[in-house]
Design an enzyme around this catalytic site. Structure first.
Site, PDB file in Angstrom:
ATOM      1  N   SER A 161       5.120 -65.883 101.929  1.00 33.20           N
ATOM      2  CA  SER A 161       3.981 -66.700 102.339  1.00 33.20           C
ATOM      3  C   SER A 161       3.457 -67.538 101.173  1.00 33.20           C
ATOM      4  CB  SER A 161       2.894 -65.796 102.926  1.00 33.20           C
ATOM      5  OG  SER A 161       1.916 -66.557 103.588  1.00 33.20           O
ATOM      6  N   ASP A 363       7.287 -67.593 114.031  1.00 31.21           N
ATOM      7  CA  ASP A 363       6.248 -67.790 113.018  1.00 31.21           C
ATOM      8  C   ASP A 363       5.732 -69.225 113.090  1.00 31.21           C
ATOM      9  OD1 ASP A 363       4.545 -67.773 110.847  1.00 31.21           O
ATOM     10  OD2 ASP A 363       6.149 -67.988 109.372  1.00 31.21           O
ATOM     11  N   HIS A 416       5.751 -63.817 110.826  1.00 34.06           N
ATOM     12  CA  HIS A 416       5.479 -64.271 109.462  1.00 34.06           C
ATOM     13  C   HIS A 416       5.783 -63.193 108.430  1.00 34.06           C
ATOM     14  CE1 HIS A 416       3.802 -67.015 106.567  1.00 34.06           C
ATOM     15  NE2 HIS A 416       2.911 -66.133 106.157  1.00 34.06           N
TER      16      HIS A 416
END
Length: 439
Positions: A161, A363, A416
């Site tokens: 991320s 995601d 994610h």
């Protein structure tokens, strides 16, 4: 010199009889001026051959998320059980898909005030992206001084991320330090990124095309928003504003980290026909019936990490931090860079290996379309064209490899936080890549 860490003899709440079946060391390394920043780490020795297996130095995203999150929710040797919190100490079970099966894991709490890391002075309580990366390089060299038996192990820097903006800079700094003959030399071999931010503005621009492909907005609205918001000379126009508001309205009850999972916000009548029951479409993992969404369940790690017996077992210094938070919202952190494309170019030119993985279909926070676009803009020739990679007789995802030693892989059905939503596929992907095998 004495090692900075201490062996963890037990983990409170772990559903396992006898001593830990893996070796865990925790400790602090001082970085910055006067070692004022005390960086907490978790070192899990490889269950295969710690003396020669690679070391994965992992920094969670956020910014400000603790790498303990990666330990107990993603790919550590023990994971928190997915059950509703009842007020007692949360329980953990051994993780058969731990990445420690084939690699040493060095999970680091950075930047300062993430997890159990802290500053001894008030002036060091804030940081920015570049300072975080400086501290990470200092940490790694000092850690190897404390543990010289790992000086020759291959090192990979990893994160997911937001750490997509951090890991390439850290790898670049380590590489430059090696070239400047900074001691000790680090056997850097490459880096690993999961659902990474790379070009923040462009990453965001791919959200609308992604949700259009998923069928969440009509094609005519997508085409209008392209014209009004992305192709217009002045994006601050009234048609763009109205298009954006309509799109926001249509996706407000979608969980962006995994579009099939239930969001924390509930849809009002007349849309909600579930009679108060949560609708769950996916089979793995499954939320407890009393928990509305994954963001609420992730708080289980906070209940666990803030228990006095857990802190004692992990050798956390008393009084060093207050409430542990999986992601600290009061970090005092400045995101000082929004595009690390040039770092990828530099690392590629130096021949470092890289694995970039992404949820291929679910995601919406950092869509695979964005990741694939910046990889392709590197303009390296394709060594192996887009193909499925197989796990247990089924498609785990799709992959492409490039002449710059970069592998791009999607993980089918994931979200994610890829190792959490698809642990078996993630473990297979990591094991193959870190061992130099084809996916």
């Amino acid at each position: 010199m004495a090692a900075s860490g201490s062996k963890v003899e037990y983990l409170p709440g772990l559903q396992h009889q006898g001593p830990l079946p893996f070796e865990l060391i925790t400790g602090y390394i001082g970085v910055g001026e006067g070692d004022e920043v005390q960086v907490f780490y978790y070192f899990i020795k490889s269950e295969r051959d710690p003396t020669s297996d690679p070391i994965l130095m992992w920094i969670s995203g956020g910014p400000g998320c603790s790498s303990l999150f990666a330990f107990v929710h993603e790919f550590g040797p023990a994971k928190l059980d997915i059950v509703a919190y009842n007020g007692s100490l949360p329980t953990l079970s051994l993780n058969p898909h731990s990445w420690s099966k084939v690699s040493n894991l060095l999970l680091v709490d950075l930047p300062v005030r993430s997890g159990f890391s802290y500053s001894t002075t008030e002036r060091c309580n804030t940081s920015d992206t570049f300072q975080q990366c400086d501290h990470a390089e200092q940490f790694m060299r000092k850690w190897l001084v404390d543990y010289p038996e790992y000086l020759t192990n291959p090192l990979y820097v990893g994160g997911d991320s937001y750490s997509g903006l951090v890991v390439p800079i850290i790898a670049h700094k380590i590489s430059d330090g090696n070239e400047a003959r900074t001691k000790p030399w680090i056997n850097l071999k490459g880096y690993i990124l999961g659902n990474p931010m790379t070009k923040v503005a462009e990453d965001a621009a791919y959200v609308i095309p992604f949700i259009s492909r998923m069928g969440f907005i009509p094609e005519d609205l997508f085409e209008k928003s392209k014209k009004h918001c992305y192709e217009a000379e002045d994006v601050y126009n009234v048609p763009c504003m109205w298009d954006s508001l309509k799109i926001t309205e249509l996706i407000q009850y979608i969980y962006p980290a995994h579009i099939l999972e239930p969001p924390c916000s509930r849809a009002p009548e007349p849309y909600d026909e579930s009679n108060g029951e949560r609708r769950l479409l996916t089979e793995r993992p499954t939320l407890p019936s009393s928990i509305l969404c994954w963001d609420d369940w992730y708080k289980t790690s906070e209940y666990w990490a803030n228990d006095d017996s857990v802190r004692e077992a992990l050798h956390v210094r008393k009084g060093s931090v207050g409430q542990w938070k999986s992601c600290n919202p009061d970090l005092g952190y400045t995101a000082s860079i929004g595009d690390v494309f040039s770092y990828h170019v530099n690392l590629s030119a130096k021949g470092y290996r890289s694995l970039v993985y992404s949820s291929g279909d679910h995601d919406a926070e950092v869509p695979y379309l964005a990741t694939k676009a910046w990889i392709e803009s590197l303009n390296y020739s394709t060594v192996e064209y887009w193909r499925p990679w197989i796990v247990d007789g089924g498609v785990g995802g799709y992959t492409t490899s490039y002449s710059n030693n970069m592998t791009f892989a999607t993980v089918k059905g994931s979200g994610h936080i890829v190792p959490f939503f698809t642990p078996s596929e993630s473990s297979a992907m990591f094991k193959r890549w870190i061992s130099g095998e084809k996916l």
